[in-house]
Design a protein around this motif. Structure first.
Motif, short mmCIF file in Angstrom:
data_model
loop_
_atom_site.label_atom_id
_atom_site.label_comp_id
_atom_site.label_asym_id
_atom_site.label_seq_id
_atom_site.Cartn_x
_atom_site.Cartn_y
_atom_site.Cartn_z
N THR A 1 17.89 17.38 5.84
CA THR A 1 18.07 17.27 7.41
C THR A 1 17.16 17.72 8.29
O THR A 1 16.50 18.68 7.79
CB THR A 1 19.70 17.97 7.70
N ALA B 1 16.40 19.46 12.56
CA ALA B 1 17.19 20.25 13.66
C ALA B 1 18.35 19.46 14.47
O ALA B 1 18.99 19.82 15.25
CB ALA B 1 16.33 20.99 14.29
N VAL C 1 5.55 26.03 13.96
CA VAL C 1 6.73 25.65 13.18
C VAL C 1 7.11 24.14 13.77
O VAL C 1 6.96 23.93 15.14
CB VAL C 1 7.89 26.43 13.33
N TYR C 2 6.98 23.36 12.64
CA TYR C 2 7.21 21.68 13.14
C TYR C 2 8.73 21.26 12.78
O TYR C 2 9.41 21.97 11.87
CB TYR C 2 6.22 20.83 12.54
N TRP C 3 8.87 20.31 13.42
CA TRP C 3 10.38 19.55 13.28
C TRP C 3 10.46 19.44 11.72
O TRP C 3 11.76 19.59 11.60
CB TRP C 3 10.33 18.06 13.97
N ALA C 4 9.63 18.92 11.24
CA ALA C 4 9.94 18.51 9.92
C ALA C 4 10.17 19.83 8.81
O ALA C 4 10.58 19.74 7.64
CB ALA C 4 8.63 17.90 9.19
N THR D 1 12.27 22.17 9.90
CA THR D 1 13.65 22.68 10.19
C THR D 1 14.59 21.92 9.40
O THR D 1 14.60 20.95 8.79
CB THR D 1 14.15 22.26 11.66
N ASP D 2 16.06 22.47 9.32
CA ASP D 2 17.13 21.75 9.03
C ASP D 2 18.29 21.67 9.78
O ASP D 2 17.93 22.24 11.15
CB ASP D 2 17.50 22.46 7.75
N GLY E 1 19.00 24.00 12.72
CA GLY E 1 18.31 23.97 13.89
C GLY E 1 17.01 25.06 13.73
O GLY E 1 16.20 25.26 14.77
N HIS F 1 13.91 25.59 7.29
CA HIS F 1 14.67 25.69 6.00
C HIS F 1 14.09 26.81 5.22
O HIS F 1 12.82 27.30 5.45
CB HIS F 1 14.37 24.34 5.48
N ARG G 1 11.62 25.59 15.49
CA ARG G 1 10.52 24.67 15.83
C ARG G 1 9.77 24.97 17.23
O ARG G 1 10.45 25.41 18.37
CB ARG G 1 11.05 23.23 16.16
N GLU H 1 3.98 16.01 17.90
CA GLU H 1 4.51 17.44 18.41
C GLU H 1 3.56 18.03 19.01
O GLU H 1 3.62 18.55 20.27
CB GLU H 1 5.06 18.12 17.39
#
Lengths: 134, 134, 134, 134
Positions: B14, B16, C9-12, C14-15, C18, C21, C64, D34
């Motif tokens: 998953t 965010a 810190v990038y979107w990928a 995250t978990d 929010g 990870h 992120r 991003e």
């Protein structure tokens, strides 16, 4: 008895050394933790259990196609945290692949605010059953 | 009949937004491809099948704990490449989650040099069976 | 002086909580290790340095868009292994995000066989410079 | 002018073929997206821009340590979606590594409910500038 799950090692788990990347071991461990909760009907608790501490020793590699057995069992139930131990066995080679422990804390996100809380009894009890003999 | 496999969606899949990251869908598809080869005893071919082209449309999300059904079937067997189609169904919601196709080429790495080769008959035949009616 | 690198810190990373990870922290640490070797012209050694032991405590989250500062410095140079310490500071919040250590061993893959060897002097010297005062 | 960013390829991006996994290319593309938004002060829009469609052709590999140049530019601004094109150039080898396009939709999550909305003008304008000549 420890919780026990089996997973294949996939191509996406590997790195240029031809074996599972060191973070792939950790995804296997978390996957087993989730499957343990699912089996106990308490998967929702995993989302409010941030990881706090991790120790792992790597003893032999996992290759793509190998079968990894992941075992989890309770080490210590504190008031607001749980420490569990894990072991990964490479069933294909018969060797231990890794072992260690992980500590997570119990939090509540009610009212949009995060705060440490006592670990839910249901969760603690599920972990305690990993120590029973049958 | 398409090859069909079921996988749980895990926390590590998953992002965010609370749902599976768009690359997690692709790992599910590759995982199904590997399981398809394993079932046919030809997993080794996957290591010499570099991805060449990919098309995917995302139609509904996968949440942690959802069951994803992945279906794969042959679209076109060319001499040195195979195009297969895929579909991911979210069994938990009953909705299609994604569909598309993937093209991989067949290579040889004998003698340490990579070169395009005709796809192995065994591999082509396994894919052809995904189109048979039983 | 510790080796020091900054990463977004990038979107990928995250978990569904929010935040990054717990395995994303480890990818940041390995990334810093690689950048440290690159800066010293010895990136090739990283491929023959399998991870052996890891300890990490997580103290505050990375979101992120946050800037993570990763610091690495030598803890102990053994004959066939190196233990380094790391710290991740969340520059955006000013808080420590994680700290711990990692042990890797030095191996040779000459002749297609893996075996433990003395760590290359060049590699040991690069790590020793992380302890010098200037 | 296309948005342009450079990234190193790291060990964690690779797989057992010794090159970047096919999903690593996609993480590079999202990372560039991003960074493009960050540079324009609109990073927050990325969280409400779910991926809808993706097409990519892979033309040459990325190895660990290679420098990947990612270029992004607007293809089509629809009312509730944007399609952008991308190209990844392997600066180390001088070859094109991949190209394709990605479509995302614009959503609102106000009131806790997701619904498609017109893409914010700010976001559309940032993308339009990738087509200007200077």
């Amino acid at each position: 008895m420890p919780f026990r799950a089996k997973y294949y090692v996939y191509w996406a788990d590997t790195d240029a050394a031809g074996i599972a990347h060191f973070t792939s071991f950790l995804r296997l461990i978390e996957r087993a933790e989730e499957d343990f909760y699912r089996e106990n009907g308490i998967l929702h608790y995993h989302a409010i259990a941030p990881r706090r501490e991790l120790f792992i020793t790597y003893t032999s590699p996992l290759k793509r196609g190998d079968v990894a057995i992941v075992e989890l069992w309770l080490d210590e139930a504190r008031t607001r945290a749980i420490r569990y131990r894990f072991r990964i066995i490479n069933e294909t080679t018969g060797k231990n692949a890794a072992e260690g422990y992980l500590v997570f804390t119990c939090i509540s996100n009610e009212g949009g605010e995060l705060r440490a809380v006592s670990c839910p009894e249901e969760l603690v009890n599920a972990w305690k059953r990993t120590l029973s003999v049958s």
